[in-house]
Write a protein that holds these residues in place. Structure first.
Motif, PDB file in Angstrom:
ATOM      1  N   VAL A 192       0.829  -1.206   0.000  1.00 24.63           N
ATOM      2  CA  VAL A 192       0.000   0.000   0.000  1.00 24.63           C
ATOM      3  C   VAL A 192       0.864   1.257   0.000  1.00 24.63           C
ATOM      4  O   VAL A 192       0.511   2.282  -0.596  1.00 24.63           O
ATOM      5  CB  VAL A 192      -0.937  -0.011   1.225  1.00 24.63           C
ATOM      6  N   ALA A 193       2.023   1.179   0.652  1.00 23.99           N
ATOM      7  CA  ALA A 193       2.893   2.358   0.786  1.00 23.99           C
ATOM      8  C   ALA A 193       3.539   2.770  -0.532  1.00 23.99           C
ATOM      9  O   ALA A 193       3.987   3.918  -0.661  1.00 23.99           O
ATOM     10  CB  ALA A 193       3.979   2.069   1.825  1.00 23.99           C
ATOM     11  N   GLN A 194       3.579   1.899  -1.497  1.00 22.76           N
ATOM     12  CA  GLN A 194       4.233   2.229  -2.760  1.00 22.76           C
ATOM     13  C   GLN A 194       3.490   3.361  -3.460  1.00 22.76           C
ATOM     14  O   GLN A 194       2.311   3.252  -3.780  1.00 22.76           O
ATOM     15  CB  GLN A 194       4.294   0.988  -3.659  1.00 22.76           C
ATOM     16  N   GLY A 195       4.202   4.470  -3.668  1.00 24.10           N
ATOM     17  CA  GLY A 195       3.612   5.625  -4.334  1.00 24.10           C
ATOM     18  C   GLY A 195       2.730   6.470  -3.444  1.00 24.10           C
ATOM     19  O   GLY A 195       2.053   7.391  -3.928  1.00 24.10           O
ATOM     20  N   ARG A 196       2.704   6.187  -2.136  1.00 26.43           N
ATOM     21  CA  ARG A 196       1.869   6.951  -1.204  1.00 26.43           C
ATOM     22  C   ARG A 196       2.689   7.369   0.017  1.00 26.43           C
ATOM     23  O   ARG A 196       3.774   6.854   0.263  1.00 26.43           O
ATOM     24  CB  ARG A 196       0.669   6.114  -0.718  1.00 26.43           C
ATOM     25  N   THR A 197       2.117   8.282   0.770  1.00 24.89           N
ATOM     26  CA  THR A 197       2.650   8.650   2.078  1.00 24.89           C
ATOM     27  C   THR A 197       1.780   7.982   3.133  1.00 24.89           C
ATOM     28  O   THR A 197       0.548   8.081   3.077  1.00 24.89           O
ATOM     29  CB  THR A 197       2.613  10.174   2.270  1.00 24.89           C
ATOM     30  N   LEU A 198       2.408   7.290   4.077  1.00 26.03           N
ATOM     31  CA  LEU A 198       1.667   6.595   5.125  1.00 26.03           C
ATOM     32  C   LEU A 198       2.030   7.142   6.497  1.00 26.03           C
ATOM     33  O   LEU A 198       3.204   7.374   6.790  1.00 26.03           O
ATOM     34  CB  LEU A 198       1.981   5.088   5.105  1.00 26.03           C
ATOM     35  N   MET A 199       1.010   7.315   7.331  1.00 27.68           N
ATOM     36  CA  MET A 199       1.202   7.537   8.759  1.00 27.68           C
ATOM     37  C   MET A 199       0.509   6.402   9.495  1.00 27.68           C
ATOM     38  O   MET A 199      -0.618   6.030   9.140  1.00 27.68           O
ATOM     39  CB  MET A 199       0.622   8.880   9.206  1.00 27.68           C
ATOM     40  N   ILE A 200       1.168   5.851  10.485  1.00 27.72           N
ATOM     41  CA  ILE A 200       0.574   4.764  11.257  1.00 27.72           C
ATOM     42  C   ILE A 200       0.745   5.017  12.744  1.00 27.72           C
ATOM     43  O   ILE A 200       1.766   5.551  13.187  1.00 27.72           O
ATOM     44  CB  ILE A 200       1.157   3.381  10.889  1.00 27.72           C
ATOM     45  N   VAL A 201      -0.292   4.666  13.500  1.00 24.35           N
ATOM     46  CA  VAL A 201      -0.176   4.503  14.944  1.00 24.35           C
ATOM     47  C   VAL A 201      -0.148   3.012  15.195  1.00 24.35           C
ATOM     48  O   VAL A 201      -0.992   2.268  14.677  1.00 24.35           O
ATOM     49  CB  VAL A 201      -1.351   5.157  15.687  1.00 24.35           C
ATOM     50  N   GLU A 202       0.826   2.558  15.955  1.00 21.07           N
ATOM     51  CA  GLU A 202       0.966   1.122  16.183  1.00 21.07           C
ATOM     52  C   GLU A 202       1.665   0.891  17.517  1.00 21.07           C
ATOM     53  O   GLU A 202       2.638   1.577  17.849  1.00 21.07           O
ATOM     54  CB  GLU A 202       1.765   0.493  15.046  1.00 21.07           C
ATOM     55  N   HIS A 203       1.140  -0.077  18.304  1.00 22.17           N
ATOM     56  CA  HIS A 203       1.748  -0.404  19.596  1.00 22.17           C
ATOM     57  C   HIS A 203       2.792  -1.507  19.489  1.00 22.17           C
ATOM     58  O   HIS A 203       3.634  -1.646  20.380  1.00 22.17           O
ATOM     59  CB  HIS A 203       0.666  -0.817  20.595  1.00 22.17           C
ATOM     60  N   ASP A 204       2.755  -2.287  18.430  1.00 26.51           N
ATOM     61  CA  ASP A 204       3.722  -3.368  18.243  1.00 26.51           C
ATOM     62  C   ASP A 204       5.027  -2.773  17.730  1.00 26.51           C
ATOM     63  O   ASP A 204       5.137  -2.360  16.574  1.00 26.51           O
ATOM     64  CB  ASP A 204       3.160  -4.390  17.245  1.00 26.51           C
ATOM     65  N   MET A 205       6.040  -2.739  18.595  1.00 31.13           N
ATOM     66  CA  MET A 205       7.300  -2.101  18.224  1.00 31.13           C
ATOM     67  C   MET A 205       8.018  -2.838  17.103  1.00 31.13           C
ATOM     68  O   MET A 205       8.736  -2.235  16.305  1.00 31.13           O
ATOM     69  CB  MET A 205       8.221  -2.000  19.455  1.00 31.13           C
ATOM     70  N   GLY A 206       7.806  -4.162  17.027  1.00 29.73           N
ATOM     71  CA  GLY A 206       8.392  -4.904  15.915  1.00 29.73           C
ATOM     72  C   GLY A 206       7.852  -4.422  14.581  1.00 29.73           C
ATOM     73  O   GLY A 206       8.600  -4.263  13.614  1.00 29.73           O
ATOM     74  N   VAL A 207       6.548  -4.171  14.526  1.00 24.83           N
ATOM     75  CA  VAL A 207       5.921  -3.655  13.308  1.00 24.83           C
ATOM     76  C   VAL A 207       6.442  -2.261  13.002  1.00 24.83           C
ATOM     77  O   VAL A 207       6.796  -1.938  11.861  1.00 24.83           O
ATOM     78  CB  VAL A 207       4.382  -3.629  13.463  1.00 24.83           C
ATOM     79  N   VAL A 208       6.515  -1.420  14.023  1.00 23.66           N
ATOM     80  CA  VAL A 208       6.976  -0.034  13.832  1.00 23.66           C
ATOM     81  C   VAL A 208       8.387   0.005  13.281  1.00 23.66           C
ATOM     82  O   VAL A 208       8.668   0.675  12.279  1.00 23.66           O
ATOM     83  CB  VAL A 208       6.900   0.745  15.167  1.00 23.66           C
ATOM     84  N   PHE A 209       9.305  -0.733  13.918  1.00 22.73           N
ATOM     85  CA  PHE A 209      10.703  -0.674  13.500  1.00 22.73           C
ATOM     86  C   PHE A 209      10.926  -1.344  12.146  1.00 22.73           C
ATOM     87  O   PHE A 209      11.884  -1.031  11.447  1.00 22.73           O
ATOM     88  CB  PHE A 209      11.599  -1.308  14.566  1.00 22.73           C
TER      89      PHE A 209
END
Length: 248
Positions: A192-209
Motif C-alpha cells: 500500500v505504501a508504494q507511491g503513497r505517504t503513510l502515517m501509522i499509529v501502532e503499539h507493536d514495536m516490531g511492526v513499527v521498527f
C-alpha cells in the motif's frame, strides 16, 4: 513540499489540553509512525488530521493547502484517507461491494438510486484492482461481517486506498492479530505504501521498527522525539518515556 505540514497544533477538551502545540513535517513517500504510551493523544491527533475533531489552534497543511477546519469528506477529496482502530466496514455487503462503495467518488459517481452500482464501470474496475492488491479475490462475494478479523482489517485498508488517496493514515492496523496475521499485514502495508505517504499509529514495536522510515514519539500531547528507527531506539528520552527495556 511536505505531504503533511503540522504547525503548533492544539486540541482542548474543556480545560484539558490533549494535544499541546505539535509541530511535525511528514515527507512525501515516507512511512511515518507515531508511537507513545496509552493516553498520549495519538488517536486524538489522528482525529484532528482526518477532520473527525476540530482543532483548537494551529494549522494542518496537505500538500501545501490548509485542511484544518474541513469536514472528513472534504479532506478525503483533497487526498487524505484513514482507517480506524475498530473495523469500519459494511457488514452486510460483500467484500467486493464494500470496495465498490469506496470507489464511487473517484469514479465520478454519487449514490443515485436509479442507477445500478454494477453499471458504474470505473468503480467496478477500480474495485477489482484493489481486491487483487489486498489478496481477497477468493472472498469477494463473502459478506464483510463474516470475514475473519485479519481479513476485515485488510478490507478496511483496501477501502482506505480505493478512493485514490495520496496520504493514508492507519490507526493500529495490526492490533489483535496473531504473528502470522501480523506478517501478512506488514506485507500488505508495504504494498500500500508504494507511491503513497503513510502515517501509522501502532503499539507493536516490531511492526513499527520494520515498517517506518521515521518515527515520532508523542507523550502527553507533545512530540518529544522524531527520527529514524535507529535514532529512536537509542534516544534516552524515548527509553524513559515509552520504550523501556524494548529499546535494548
Amino acid at each position: 513540499m511536505s505531504a503533511l505540514s503540522i504547525k503548533n497544533l492544539t486540541k482542548n477538551f474543556g480545560l484539558a489540553e490533549v494535544i499541546c502545540g505539535v509541530d511535525l513535517e511528514v515527507e512525501k513517500g515516507e512511512v511515518h509512525a507515531v508511537i507513545g504510551p496509552n493516553g498520549a493523544g495519538k488517536s486524538t491527533f489522528f482525529n484532528l488530521l482526518s477532520g473527525a475533531f476540530p482543532s483548537s489552534g494551529g494549522e494542518i497543511r496537505l500538500n501545501g493547502e490548509r485542511i484544518d477546519g474541513l469536514t472528513p469528506e472534504k479532506i478525503q477529496q483533497r487526498g487524505l484517507s484513514r482507517s480506524f482502530q475498530v473495523s469500519n466496514v459494511f457488514v452486510n455487503l460483500s467484500v467486493f461491494e464494500n470496495l465498490r462503495c469506496a470507489c464511487f467518488k473517484t469514479a465520478g459517481s454519487g449514490y443515485v438510486f436509479w442507477r445500478p452500482a454494477s453499471k458504474i464501470k470505473a468503480a467496478n474496475e477500480r474495485a477489482e484492482e484493489v481486491l487483487e492488491m489486498i489478496g481477497l479475490q477468493a472472498l469477494r462475494d463473502v459478506p464483510a461481517g463474516a470475514l475473519p478479523y485479519a481479513s476485515q482489517r485488510a478490507l478496511e485498508i483496501g477501502m482506505t486506498i480505493a478512493c485514490g488517496a495520496e496520504v493514508v493514515i492507519l490507526d493500529e492496523p495490526t492490533a489483535g492479530m496473531s504473528n502470522t496475521e501480523t506478517a501478512q499485514a506488514i506485507s500488505l502495508i508495504r504494498q500500500v505504501a508504494q507511491g503513497r505517504t503513510l502515517m501509522i499509529v501502532e503499539h507493536d514495536m516490531g511492526v513499527v521498527f520494520e515498517l517506518a522510515d521515521r518515527i515520532s514519539v508523542l507523550v502527553y500531547g507533545k512530540i518529544v522525539a522524531t527520527g529514524t528507527p535507529e535514532e529512536i531506539r537509542n534516544d534516552p528520552r524515548v527509553k524513559e518515556a515509552y520504550l523501556g527495556e524494548e529499546a535494548a
